[in-house]
Design an enzyme around this catalytic site. Structure first.
Site, short mmCIF file in Angstrom:
data_model
loop_
_atom_site.label_atom_id
_atom_site.label_comp_id
_atom_site.label_asym_id
_atom_site.label_seq_id
_atom_site.Cartn_x
_atom_site.Cartn_y
_atom_site.Cartn_z
N LYS A 83 0.84 -1.21 0.00
CA LYS A 83 0.00 0.00 0.00
C LYS A 83 0.86 1.25 0.00
CE LYS A 83 -2.34 -1.22 3.72
NZ LYS A 83 -1.92 -2.63 3.96
N CYS A 174 -10.77 2.49 17.62
CA CYS A 174 -9.69 1.51 17.46
C CYS A 174 -8.69 1.49 18.61
CB CYS A 174 -8.97 1.72 16.14
SG CYS A 174 -8.25 3.35 15.92
N MET A 175 -8.41 2.63 19.25
CA MET A 175 -7.29 2.66 20.20
C MET A 175 -7.68 3.06 21.61
SD MET A 175 -5.04 1.56 18.21
CE MET A 175 -3.90 1.44 19.56
N MET A 342 -6.56 -4.68 17.18
CA MET A 342 -8.01 -4.54 17.31
C MET A 342 -8.70 -5.75 17.95
SD MET A 342 -8.16 -1.60 16.43
CE MET A 342 -6.79 -0.66 15.81
N GLY A 379 -3.59 1.64 14.90
CA GLY A 379 -4.32 1.39 13.67
C GLY A 379 -4.20 2.47 12.61
N GLN A 380 -3.85 3.69 13.00
CA GLN A 380 -3.85 4.82 12.07
C GLN A 380 -2.55 5.59 12.15
OE1 GLN A 380 -7.70 7.03 11.42
NE2 GLN A 380 -8.07 6.26 13.47
#
Length: 756
Positions: A83, A174-175, A342, A379-380
Site C-alpha cells: 500500500k 480503534c485505540m 483490534m 491502527g492509524q
C-alpha cells in the site's frame, strides 16, 4: 480465502515492498526510465496508512509527485508495504474533490461553491446554533489521519474557544481501550518500548493482531528476527489461522472472546510453576481488585484459582497444554515482546484485556529491557501523536491532561489565555453517543474531518438514521467523493492532501516525523490548518485561535507539552526536517529522544539518582498495577437462532474504507470486494461451497457475500472485511461499547449463514 492465495498475496506485497525500497520496483522503474517521471528532488514524508508510521521519500518532477520509496533513515529502514509503495497513484488520482461543495436542500445534489460562500455558510450555521442552543450544540469529529497541528487547532477551538467538550474522533473506534489499559496500569498512555525491541526479543506474544496484513513492515521485521535467530519463539493467540499464525511456534485458536480467561490461566501457571519474578513485582507493582480496592499477592493467587488451566481449557476450547506452553515460553524467554491490536481493543472488555497483557509482563519482569515490552500496535498514522497525545478526545486535554481534573483544566486555561472555568468540567460524548446526540437533535452542527463514519461506525443502519436528521448541518473535510459520509454532508470542504501540505505524524512507538510539502494542491484545495484558522476568525474568536500555518501550531503545541510527562519540546520544526523521526520524551533540542520509558538512564523523566532501575512515575506511588479483572462473555454471544461468532478483519490490500487504496488498480484487482471466511466444517453443515453466495445475517441486518472456505477461521467463527462500500458489513455489528473506553465491540456478535 484459500491459504495458497493468502500466501501469494503476502508474497506479492512483500516483493513489491522490498523492490520499492531498493529502487527496483514501481519507483525504481521510474528512476531507471530517464523520462519525465525521473524525480528532480526527493522530499521527506510519512506513509499515509497504518500506525506503523513508515518514513518515505517522495520524488518530485515539474511540480508533480512521480515516485515514492522508503526512507532508509527512518525506523522502516527503507522498507514499504504494498500500500505504501503505491501512494503516488492515490495522490495523483483524478477522483479528487477540488472545490468546496454545498447541498442547498436535504436530498439535493452537492454543487460547487466558492470558498468565501462555503466559509460564510459554515460560520453562520455554527454561530446561529451556539447563540440559540449553546456551545454543546456543535461538535468536532476528527481522525487519526489528520495532522497533529490540525487536531490540536480544532481541539483548542472547540474546547477553549467555543466552550464545548464535544470533540471526539475515530481513534475512539480503534485505540481507546489501549489508552485505558496503559493509563490504568502505568498511569500514562502510549507504549513504553519501541520498534527496535523487535530486534532483541526472543519471544513474541501476538494476540488479537493479524500483524502480517495490518502492519506488514513490522511483521517482516519480526520474521527477519526469527530468521536471524532460530531460537526465537512466536506465540500467536487468535481464533483465526492467519498468515501471522503460520510462522508461529504455538498457535492458540481460542474461542472468540475468551482471551481474558486464557491470560489469567497463563498467570496461574507462571505463579504456580514459580516462573514469576518476585524481586521485580515486589519492588515495582501493586495488586488491585477490579473496583480499585487494594489487594496483595495472596489475594491475586486466590483470584486466579477460578482460572486454573484445566478450567480455562474448557472455557477457551483449547488443549490445556497450550496454556502451559504459552506461559512457559512467555516467562522463560530472555526478552518477551507482546503485540496486539483490534482483536484486543474492539471489545466490551477491551481495557481489561489490555490490563491482563500488562499483568503478564509485570509478573515476569519482562519490561523495560531491550526486547521486553508490552506494545500495542496502532491502527492509524496519527492516532497517537494527533489524537491521544494531543487530547483530541471528549475526556482529554493535551499532553496527558484530563477534563475531570481541575488542575489540568486550569493549566490549559492559562496556556490558552482563557478565563478560569472556561473549559467545562464534564467530558463530552464519546463517538457512538455523539452520533446518537446528532440524531436526537442535541448536536445541531458537526465537522467531520478526514474520516468516513458512515462507513466505519458500528450498527450502521442506526447511525445512518442519526446522520439523516433533517435539522442537522454536517460539514465534511474530505479529499475523495466516494466516501460514504458525503451522502449526509451539507457542506464539503476540499483539503490539501498528504504531501500537498506539511505537518507532523506521531506513530505507534512515540516517534514524531515530519511530512514536508512536496507539491502544490489543486487550486480549489486548502490545507486544513488554514481552513480552521479562517473558521476561527469568522466565528469571532481571538487571534490566538487562528494559526497562520502548521508550523505555528506545532510551536504552540510544543510549549503546551513542555514540562509534562509527554514532553517533546526539543522537537523543533528545523530538527524534524533534519532527522527522520524522534521518540518522546524529548525535553530539549540536544536530547536524542527516548527509546524506553520509565527506565533510569533512558527516560529523562526518571531522576538519574532514582534508587531503582524502573520508576512508573505516572502512578502516585511509582508502582504499576496488576489488576484482578474478571472474565465475562461478549455483549452478544451465539445462541440457537444465531449459532456462529462473527468478527471483522482487515486485508493486506486495503486500508480502512478503501477511499485511497481503491484508487490503485493493482490493489483493486488483488481484493476487489468483501467476502465471508467460513471454516469447512461450518460450510459443510450449511451446504456451502467455496465461491457460493452466502447470506450472512445478524439481529441487525443481512448481507450477501461470496464464501471463502478455508481453515483460516476456527469452527463456529466467520469473518468479514470492512473495506467495501458496496457491502457495508458494519451494518451487521452491534454498537455495545466498553464501559471504560467506550470503544465498540466490532470483534464479536452472533450470526448465522445460509446459501443465498
Amino acid at each position: 480465502m484459500k491459504a495458497s492465495r493468502r500466501e501469494f498475496l503476502r508474497g506479492m506485497a512483500m516483493t513489491a515492498a522490498m523492490a520499492a525500497a531498493s529502487g527496483t520496483g514501481l519507483a525504481g522503474r521510474a528512476l531507471a526510465a530517464g523520462d519525465d517521471t525521473t524525480p528532480e528532488k526527493w522530499v521527506k514524508g510519512v506513509c499515509r496508512y497504518c500506525g506503523t508510521g513508515c518514513g518515505v521519500l517522495i520524488g518530485v518532477r515539474n511540480g508533480k509527485a512521480v515516485a515514492i520509496k522508503g526512507d532508509p533513515n527512518n525506523h522502516n529502514a527503507g522498507l514499504l508495504c504494498l500500500k505504501g509503495s503505491l501512494l503516488i497513484p492515490v495522490l495523483n488520482s483524478a477522483e479528487r474533490i477540488t472545490s468546496p461543495m454545498v447541498r442547498r436542500s436535504k436530498g439535493g445534489p452537492l454543487e460547487p461553491v466558492s470558498w468565501d460562500e462555503a466559509m460564510s455558510l459554515m460560520a453562520s450555521r455554527f454561530r446561529a446554533s451556539i447563540d440559540k442552543y449553546g456551545p454543546d450544540s456543535v461538535a468536532w469529529y476528527g481522525s487519526g489521519q489528520c495532522l497533529t497541528e490540525e487536531s490540536y487547532a480544532a481541539n483548542k477551538m472547540f474546547k477553549g474557544g467555543f466552550g464545548t467538550n464535544n470533540v471526539d474522533g475515530n481513534p475512539r473506534l480503534c485505540m481507546a481501550s489501549a489508552v485505558g489499559g496503559y493509563t490504568t496500569t502505568f498511569g500514562k498512555d502510549e507504549p513504553m518500548g519501541c520498534y527496535a525491541d523487535i530486534d532483541s526479543a526472543t519471544c513474541f506474544f501476538i494476540i488479537g493482531s493479524n500483524t502480517s496484513e495490518a502492519h506488514p513492515v513490522l511483521f517482516r521485521r519480526i520474521a527477519r528476527r526469527k530468521q536471524v535467530d532460530p531460537g526465537v519463539r512466536i506465540i500467536v493467540a487468535d481464533p483465526r489461522r492467519t498468515n501471522t499464525s503460520r510462522i508461529a511456534d504455538l498457535h492458540i485458536a481460542f474461542r472468540p472472546g475468551t482471551d481474558l480467561a486464557l491470560m489469567h490461566a497463563m498467570a496461574w501457571v507462571i505463579i504456580n510453576e514459580e516462573l514469576d519474578d518476585p524481586r521485580f513485582w515486589q519492588r515495582h507493582a501493586c495488586f488491585k481488585l477490579s473496583d480499585g480496592t487494594p489487594s496483595d499477592f495472596e489475594g491475586y493467587k486466590a483470584f486466579l484459582e477460578q482460572y486454573r488451566p484445566d478450567i480455562v481449557a474448557g472455557i477457551c476450547r483449547i488443549p490445556e497444554e497450550q496454556i502451559r506452553a504459552a506461559a512457559r515460553l512467555f516467562a522463560e524467554s530472555a526478552a518477551t515482546m507482546s503485540l496486539w491490536c483490534m482483536g484486543i481493543n474492539q471489545r466490551i472488555q477491551g481495557v481489561f484485556a489490555n490490563n491482563l497483557i500488562h499483568n503478564l509482563h509485570l509478573l515476569t519482569g519482562q519490561i523495560g529491557r531491550p526486547g521486553a515490552t508490552p506494545f500495542s500496535l496502532t491502527g492509524q498514522p496519527n492516532a497517537c501523536g494527533g489524537v491521544r497525545d494531543g487530547g483530541a478526545l471528549s475526556h482529554l486535554l493535551p499532553a496527558g491532561r484530563a477534563i475531570p481534573n481541575p488542575r489540568h483544566r486550569a493549566e490549559m486555561e492559562a496556556l490558552w489565555g482563557l478565563p478560569p472555568g472556561r473549559i467545562k468540567d464534564k467530558p463530552g460524548p464519546h463517538t457512538v453517543a455523539m452520533f446518537e446526540a446528532l440524531g436526537r437533535g442535541d448536536i445541531k452542527c458537526m465537522i467531520i474531518c478526514e474520516t468516513n463514519p458512515a462507513h466505519t461506525l458500528p450498527n450502521l443502519n442506526k447511525m445512518h438514521k442519526c446522520m439523516s436528521n433533517p435539522d442537522s448541518f454536517i460539514v465534511c473535510i474530505e479529499a475523495f467523493p466516494d466516501a460514504e459520509t458525503l451522502k449526509y454532508a451539507d457542506l464539503v470542504l476540499a483539503p490539501a492532501f498528504w504531501c500537498e501540505r506539511d505537518g507532523v505524524y506521531g506513530c505507534g512507538e512515540r516517534r514524531y516525523s515530519l511530512t514536508e510539502k512536496a507539491v502544490e494542491p489543486p487550486a480549489g484545495c486548502r490545507p486544513t490548518i488554514e481552513t480552521l484558522g479562517e473558521f476561527a476568525r469568522r466565528m469571532g474568536l481571538p487571534a490566538s485561535f487562528s494559526f497562520p500555518d502548521a508550523s505555528a501550531a506545532w510551536d504552540e503545541w510544543r510549549k503546551v507539552a513542555r514540562g509534562t510527562t509527554y514532553d517533546f519540546y526539543g522537537m523543533t520544526r528545523e530538527r524534524l526536517r533534519r532527522e527522520s523521526g524522534i521518540l518522546w520524551p524529548c525535553p530539549s533540542e540536544d536530547h536524542p529522544g527516548t527509546l524506553r520509558r520509565f527506565v533510569r538512564g533512558e527516560d529523562p523523566l526518571v531522576p538519574a539518582d532514582h534508587p531503582h532501575r524502573m520508576f512508573f512515575y505516572g502512578m502516585p506511588d511509582g508502582r504499576a498495577v496488576i489488576w484482578m479483572r474478571p472474565y465475562k462473555g461478549a455483549a452478544e454471544e451465539p445462541d440457537a437462532d444465531y449459532p456462529l461468532y462473527l468478527t471483522s478483519m482487515r486485508v493486506i490490500d486495503h486500508w480502512h474504507t478503501a477511499t485511497m487504496t481503491g484508487k490503485v488498480p493493482e490493489l483493486r484487482r488483488a481484493n476487489p470486494a468483501a467476502f465471508v471466511e467460513i471454516n469447512p466444517q461450518d460450510a459443510e453443515k450449511a451446504g456451502i461451497r467455496h465461491g457460493d453466495n452466502v447470506v450472512v445475517e445478524t439481529r441487525r441486518d443481512a448481507l450477501v457475500l461470496p464464501a471463502r472456505v478455508s481453515d483460516v477461521c476456527r469452527p463456529g467463527l466467520i469473518a468479514v472485511p470492512f473495506f467495501d462500500k458496496e457491502k457495508l458489513v458494519n451494518k451487521l455489528f452491534l454498537d455495545a461499547t466498553d464501559p471504560a473506553s467506550r470503544e465498540p465491540e466490532y470483534k464479536i456478535c452472533a450470526a448465522r449463514i445460509r446459501k443465498a
